[in-house]
Write a protein that holds these residues in place. Structure first.
Motif, mmCIF file in Angstrom:
data_model
loop_
_atom_site.group_PDB
_atom_site.id
_atom_site.type_symbol
_atom_site.label_atom_id
_atom_site.label_comp_id
_atom_site.label_asym_id
_atom_site.label_seq_id
_atom_site.Cartn_x
_atom_site.Cartn_y
_atom_site.Cartn_z
ATOM 1 N N GLY A 160 5.538 4.345 0.424
ATOM 2 C CA GLY A 160 4.960 3.040 0.207
ATOM 3 C C GLY A 160 5.470 2.051 1.225
ATOM 4 O O GLY A 160 6.529 2.257 1.831
ATOM 5 N N ILE A 161 4.704 0.989 1.420
ATOM 6 C CA ILE A 161 5.118 -0.038 2.359
ATOM 7 C C ILE A 161 4.587 -1.375 1.881
ATOM 8 O O ILE A 161 3.405 -1.532 1.585
ATOM 9 N N MET A 167 0.856 -1.186 0.000
ATOM 10 C CA MET A 167 0.000 0.000 0.000
ATOM 11 C C MET A 167 0.890 1.233 0.000
ATOM 12 O O MET A 167 2.025 1.192 0.474
ATOM 13 N N GLY A 168 0.343 2.292 -0.552
ATOM 14 C CA GLY A 168 1.155 3.499 -0.600
ATOM 15 C C GLY A 168 0.335 4.722 -0.899
ATOM 16 O O GLY A 168 -0.880 4.648 -1.119
ATOM 17 N N TRP A 169 1.029 5.843 -0.888
ATOM 18 C CA TRP A 169 0.421 7.134 -1.172
ATOM 19 C C TRP A 169 1.184 7.806 -2.309
ATOM 20 O O TRP A 169 2.420 7.839 -2.314
ATOM 21 N N TYR A 170 0.425 8.317 -3.249
ATOM 22 C CA TYR A 170 0.953 9.130 -4.338
ATOM 23 C C TYR A 170 0.321 10.507 -4.228
ATOM 24 O O TYR A 170 -0.699 10.679 -3.567
ATOM 25 N N CYS A 203 -4.442 7.126 -2.563
ATOM 26 C CA CYS A 203 -4.069 5.845 -1.974
ATOM 27 C C CYS A 203 -3.948 4.807 -3.088
ATOM 28 O O CYS A 203 -4.736 4.812 -4.046
ATOM 29 N N ASN A 204 -2.973 3.942 -2.948
ATOM 30 C CA ASN A 204 -2.741 2.887 -3.930
ATOM 31 C C ASN A 204 -2.542 1.568 -3.211
ATOM 32 O O ASN A 204 -1.910 1.529 -2.145
ATOM 33 N N ALA A 205 -3.077 0.499 -3.782
ATOM 34 C CA ALA A 205 -2.886 -0.813 -3.180
ATOM 35 C C ALA A 205 -2.639 -1.860 -4.259
ATOM 36 O O ALA A 205 -3.303 -1.868 -5.292
ATOM 37 N N GLU A 206 -1.673 -2.715 -3.981
ATOM 38 C CA GLU A 206 -1.390 -3.868 -4.832
ATOM 39 C C GLU A 206 -1.997 -5.073 -4.124
ATOM 40 O O GLU A 206 -1.576 -5.415 -3.017
#
Length: 120
Positions: free
Chosen positions: A50-51, A34-37, A95-98
């Motif tokens: 990101g983490i 998960m991360g932030w752009y 917010c972004n998630a893989e």
């Protein structure tokens, strides 16, 4: 489908703090990262922090020492604590998630974004 919902944006004075949160829900088997752009006015979208599961956080050079990313794996949430905010931090934060879905597909998802404005 997987949904990401951000919260916590707003207007803050330079030097102030904000905490962004993002909650993921839906057909989630597991979240890989998960991360932030962010995307500022007239700029391209860039990675802020990101983490990955079991990994260490990574940060853009421009926010190191000021921003902290954290995850709650049990709740499928990610937070971004932003301190000592500067006008140049003004942007829409995404917010972004893989995600590995319940169909065992690896997919990337985005939230709709939350506006952070740093101004006096």
């Amino acid at each position: 489908q997987v949904q990401l919902v951000e919260s916590g944006g707003g207007l803050v004075q330079p030097g102030g703090s904000l905490r962004l949160s993002c909650a993921a829900s839906g057909n989630i088997f597991t979240i890989v990262a998960m991360g932030w752009y962010r995307q500022g006015p007239g700029k391209e979208r860039e990675l802020v922090a990101g983490i990955r599961s079991g990994g260490s956080p990574n940060y853009a050079d421009s926010v190191k020492g000021r921003f902290t990313i954290s995850r709650d794996n049990a709740k499928n949430t990610v937070h971004l604590q932003m301190n000592t905010l500067k006008p140049e931090d003004t942007a829409v934060y995404y917010c972004n998630a893989e995600v590995i879905t319940t169909n065992y597909n690896k997919m990337q998802y985005w939230g709709k974004g939350t506006l952070v404005t740093v101004s006096s």
